[in-house]
Write an enzyme that holds these catalytic residues in place. Structure first.
Site, PDB file in Angstrom:
ATOM      1  N   HIS A  22       0.823  -1.211   0.000  1.00 51.32           N
ATOM      2  CA  HIS A  22       0.000   0.000   0.000  1.00 51.32           C
ATOM      3  C   HIS A  22       0.855   1.258   0.000  1.00 51.32           C
ATOM      4  O   HIS A  22       0.528   2.248  -0.650  1.00 51.32           O
ATOM      5  CB  HIS A  22      -0.972  -0.030   1.176  1.00 51.32           C
ATOM      6  CG  HIS A  22      -1.997  -1.098   1.010  1.00 51.32           C
ATOM      7  ND1 HIS A  22      -3.016  -0.990   0.089  1.00 51.32           N
ATOM      8  CD2 HIS A  22      -2.125  -2.318   1.556  1.00 51.32           C
ATOM      9  CE1 HIS A  22      -3.739  -2.093   0.116  1.00 51.32           C
ATOM     10  NE2 HIS A  22      -3.214  -2.919   0.994  1.00 51.32           N
ATOM     11  N   ASP A  28       3.096   6.016  -5.517  1.00 52.87           N
ATOM     12  CA  ASP A  28       3.017   6.122  -6.983  1.00 52.87           C
ATOM     13  C   ASP A  28       2.094   7.317  -7.287  1.00 52.87           C
ATOM     14  O   ASP A  28       0.884   7.200  -7.322  1.00 52.87           O
ATOM     15  CB  ASP A  28       2.447   4.824  -7.555  1.00 52.87           C
ATOM     16  CG  ASP A  28       2.358   4.845  -9.084  1.00 52.87           C
ATOM     17  OD1 ASP A  28       2.436   5.942  -9.681  1.00 52.87           O
ATOM     18  OD2 ASP A  28       2.201   3.760  -9.664  1.00 52.87           O
ATOM     19  N   ARG A  31      -0.333   7.195 -10.390  1.00 51.94           N
ATOM     20  CA  ARG A  31      -1.545   6.430 -10.084  1.00 51.94           C
ATOM     21  C   ARG A  31      -2.503   7.232  -9.230  1.00 51.94           C
ATOM     22  O   ARG A  31      -3.661   7.443  -9.589  1.00 51.94           O
ATOM     23  CB  ARG A  31      -1.150   5.140  -9.341  1.00 51.94           C
ATOM     24  CG  ARG A  31      -2.281   4.425  -8.637  1.00 51.94           C
ATOM     25  CD  ARG A  31      -1.716   3.426  -7.625  1.00 51.94           C
ATOM     26  NE  ARG A  31      -2.757   2.761  -6.864  1.00 51.94           N
ATOM     27  CZ  ARG A  31      -3.278   3.235  -5.737  1.00 51.94           C
ATOM     28  NH1 ARG A  31      -2.874   4.388  -5.239  1.00 51.94           N
ATOM     29  NH2 ARG A  31      -4.205   2.539  -5.094  1.00 51.94           N
ATOM     30  N   GLY A  55     -12.083  -3.025  -3.360  1.00 52.45           N
ATOM     31  CA  GLY A  55     -10.683  -3.217  -2.976  1.00 52.45           C
ATOM     32  C   GLY A  55     -10.079  -1.901  -2.531  1.00 52.45           C
ATOM     33  O   GLY A  55      -9.157  -1.384  -3.148  1.00 52.45           O
ATOM     34  N   GLU A 106     -17.662 -10.402  -3.177  1.00 57.22           N
ATOM     35  CA  GLU A 106     -18.649 -11.447  -3.450  1.00 57.22           C
ATOM     36  C   GLU A 106     -19.430 -11.831  -2.189  1.00 57.22           C
ATOM     37  O   GLU A 106     -20.469 -12.476  -2.282  1.00 57.22           O
ATOM     38  CB  GLU A 106     -17.954 -12.694  -4.044  1.00 57.22           C
ATOM     39  CG  GLU A 106     -17.351 -12.488  -5.432  1.00 57.22           C
ATOM     40  CD  GLU A 106     -15.994 -11.770  -5.444  1.00 57.22           C
ATOM     41  OE1 GLU A 106     -15.446 -11.488  -4.348  1.00 57.22           O
ATOM     42  OE2 GLU A 106     -15.491 -11.478  -6.543  1.00 57.22           O
ATOM     43  N   GLU A 120      -9.276   0.413  -8.119  1.00 58.30           N
ATOM     44  CA  GLU A 120      -7.952   0.353  -8.723  1.00 58.30           C
ATOM     45  C   GLU A 120      -7.639  -1.135  -8.829  1.00 58.30           C
ATOM     46  O   GLU A 120      -7.071  -1.725  -7.930  1.00 58.30           O
ATOM     47  CB  GLU A 120      -6.957   1.117  -7.858  1.00 58.30           C
ATOM     48  CG  GLU A 120      -5.705   1.492  -8.599  1.00 58.30           C
ATOM     49  CD  GLU A 120      -4.674   0.387  -8.544  1.00 58.30           C
ATOM     50  OE1 GLU A 120      -4.823  -0.594  -9.318  1.00 58.30           O
ATOM     51  OE2 GLU A 120      -3.746   0.503  -7.749  1.00 58.30           O
ATOM     52  N   GLU A 129      -3.232 -11.035 -11.906  1.00 56.42           N
ATOM     53  CA  GLU A 129      -3.826 -10.878 -10.571  1.00 56.42           C
ATOM     54  C   GLU A 129      -4.738  -9.657 -10.506  1.00 56.42           C
ATOM     55  O   GLU A 129      -4.840  -8.986  -9.477  1.00 56.42           O
ATOM     56  CB  GLU A 129      -2.749 -10.799  -9.485  1.00 56.42           C
ATOM     57  CG  GLU A 129      -1.997 -12.098  -9.328  1.00 56.42           C
ATOM     58  CD  GLU A 129      -1.347 -12.269  -7.961  1.00 56.42           C
ATOM     59  OE1 GLU A 129      -1.120 -11.260  -7.282  1.00 56.42           O
ATOM     60  OE2 GLU A 129      -1.085 -13.415  -7.581  1.00 56.42           O
ATOM     61  N   HIS A 281       4.425   2.193 -10.588  1.00 54.75           N
ATOM     62  CA  HIS A 281       4.807   0.935  -9.922  1.00 54.75           C
ATOM     63  C   HIS A 281       4.453  -0.273 -10.786  1.00 54.75           C
ATOM     64  O   HIS A 281       4.930  -1.376 -10.526  1.00 54.75           O
ATOM     65  CB  HIS A 281       4.159   0.825  -8.533  1.00 54.75           C
ATOM     66  CG  HIS A 281       2.733   0.420  -8.546  1.00 54.75           C
ATOM     67  ND1 HIS A 281       1.698   1.297  -8.866  1.00 54.75           N
ATOM     68  CD2 HIS A 281       2.135  -0.774  -8.310  1.00 54.75           C
ATOM     69  CE1 HIS A 281       0.562   0.650  -8.810  1.00 54.75           C
ATOM     70  NE2 HIS A 281       0.786  -0.604  -8.467  1.00 54.75           N
TER      71      HIS A 281
END
Lengths: 337, 337
Positions: A22, A28, A31, A55, A106, A120, A129, A281
């Site tokens: 993190h 970054d 981003r 997320g 979920e 993100e 991933e 990154h």
């Protein structure tokens, strides 16, 4: 003498692996500032609305949305960093607006539809991933018709690359080591250095010609089945005489509004991970050939690339490239583990 | 679709982890050239003699010895890089002189006494995962009286250090992240960043005063029992007013001849890993405090340090520091895993 490693220590080490990730993402600036700029650009849409952050990590995007006037933000995070995200929300006096939910998208319960989904989700090479399937799940379950998805579009690029320094450092190095011949190491060194895709930062000078588009993602419409296997054809014409060392992949994402709104492509914020742009990154992902191939100027490389989920492990990404060049055919295959 | 990961792939990955380590060591010119210089300095002793290389890796030190005129070299290596070492020996037409033995030094058969033992046994902080015990085993089993050990002596140093940039990057960073307060992360960040010793390169400007000697190793006489636990007292007087961020450790090794020979300390080759010298792959090892302490100029820090094998795992190194400063007592304890 020191006590043995405790469960407490182990929990901290686990937390640290998260924390390091993190920290890297937050540091970054390309981003994080792209997301902030996109939220500001869509501030009129977001103000007074309900947002879902898929997320959320440390919660930075949720907080940006709350500061942009969102009425409520659901910040969903599966990993233990959710605990810290809740602390950060409190520290910023936003716990009346931001609800941190510790669980997989979920599995969590959200009892209302949302106007905005922000995430993100991008991995190395866009798809490695990646959390895109979770974003699709959230969209289909909770997004209102006409809702906003940030980012809205993603594009994956591929181009032939040359990188003599890297080849020299890893392979030619063994030719002569302090006057000792070690060329018997070269075969092992090639296999070892180039069997897996390499995540590294290259510069625009390494790119031999314009990239091809391998995949375009419209986050408003893409279906999860489309992610299992992607095949694209390419044709490159080398702009230089140079050794071909491999193929590079990178992506960009755009933050467009929903179709029919005023926020159109021309003004959209773009987050690019291309070699000619400021490094992120994500860097670039390179598939190196075991042996370089000399290219002439204007020489054509044509073929196709398939990206697919590994049978062995769905988190792995298989990359299969077939290409013709100078009258010969080649196959390059690799798995990103 | 690509085939699943094979045993062949896995073997290559294992080999690569070795290969990467050996590439890094070979590319460390300070390390490799110090050994080469020492071998050249002792060339008159080595010529015509029998050498044992403990942990030969790619075989570079064995080859240096053969080129310096050694009559025979036993190159012992436990890991699979021994296969490559044998190839390299062949490639350099030295297989009549160098015998590569693939096995642990404790297990191999060598049917003669040796005149010289050479080994690059030093780990981070000198003792972490060091092979010194294997060198002692080899010395006691095979070295002739009056034989040469390279390196012959090692010294471990400790000094108080200041490193505001590192503290700022890892801890103060969370104070304000794009205008968001994240100071609730600081406690976790401190624990995570500083619970383990950190291997990193610092400069001489980070060192607050002259180092203390924590340990001196005479490879001709040291016994393996002496390695289990080492305790040393220290007294530092800070040369600056600065925040104390932790304690740094580094070492040097000397390549002296046996006692009574002409090669004495004044002319001996020294391989130093000190912050004021050119960086090596060993870098320095820093134990950071969770919170910095403001030191005045000439302020005294006194105490003791104990380095000991972990009960949990003999490869782990426990570091226990007790110190007094400004009328207060502190304990800093850490394990290098």
């Amino acid at each position: 003498t020191a006590p043995p490693c405790t469960d407490f220590d182990i929990a901290y080490f686990k937390a640290y692996s998260h924390l390091g990730v993190h920290e890297e993402m937050l540091k970054d600036r390309v981003r994080t500032e792209s997301y902030r700029n996109a939220i500001r650009q869509h501030q009129d849409f977001i103000a007074g609305k309900v947002v879902l952050d898929v997320g959320c990590g440390t919660g930075v995007l949720s907080i940006f949305c709350a500061l942009a006037g969102a009425r409520r933000v659901y910040a969903v995070e599966a990993s233990d960093i959710a605990v810290q995200a809740a602390d950060i929300v409190n520290e910023n006096n936003l716990s009346d607006k931001i609800i941190v939910l510790h669980g997989r998208i979920e599995d969590v319960d959200i009892e209302e539809k949302v106007d905005v989904i922000i995430s993100e989700w991008m991995g190395y090479m866009l798809l490695y991933e990646s959390m895109l399937a979770s974003v699709i799940f959230a969209r289909d379950k909770w997004l209102k018709p006409g809702g906003l998805i940030l980012p809205s579009h993603a594009t994956l690029y591929m181009a032939p690359i040359t990188n003599p320094e890297r080849y020299h450092d890893s392979i030619d190095f063994w030719q002569d080591v302090y006057g000792i011949k070690m060329s018997s190491m070269k075969s092992l060194a090639k296999q070892c250095a180039f069997i897996e895709p390499s995540v590294e930062t290259i510069t625009g000078e390494s790119v031999l010609t314009w990239p091809c588009v391998i995949m375009q993602v419209d986050c408003y419409t893409i279906r999860v089945e489309e992610l299992q296997s992607i095949t694209a054809n390419f044709e490159f014409s080398s702009m230089l005489q140079a050794p071909l060392h491999g193929f590079g992949f990178w992506f960009d994402v755009e933050f467009n509004g929903p179709i029919g709104t005023e926020a159109n492509s021309d003004s959209a914020v773009v987050l690019s991970t291309a070699p000619e742009d400021y490094p992120t990154h994500w860097q670039q992902t390179i598939l190196y050939l075991f042996d370089p191939m000399e290219l002439k100027k204007d020489q054509i490389i044509e073929g196709s690339v398939t990206l697919s989920q590994s049978i062995e492990n769905v988190r792995f990404l298989n990359i299969h490239i077939q290409y013709c060049c100078g009258g010969r055919s080649f196959v390059k295959q690799s798995t990103m583990r």
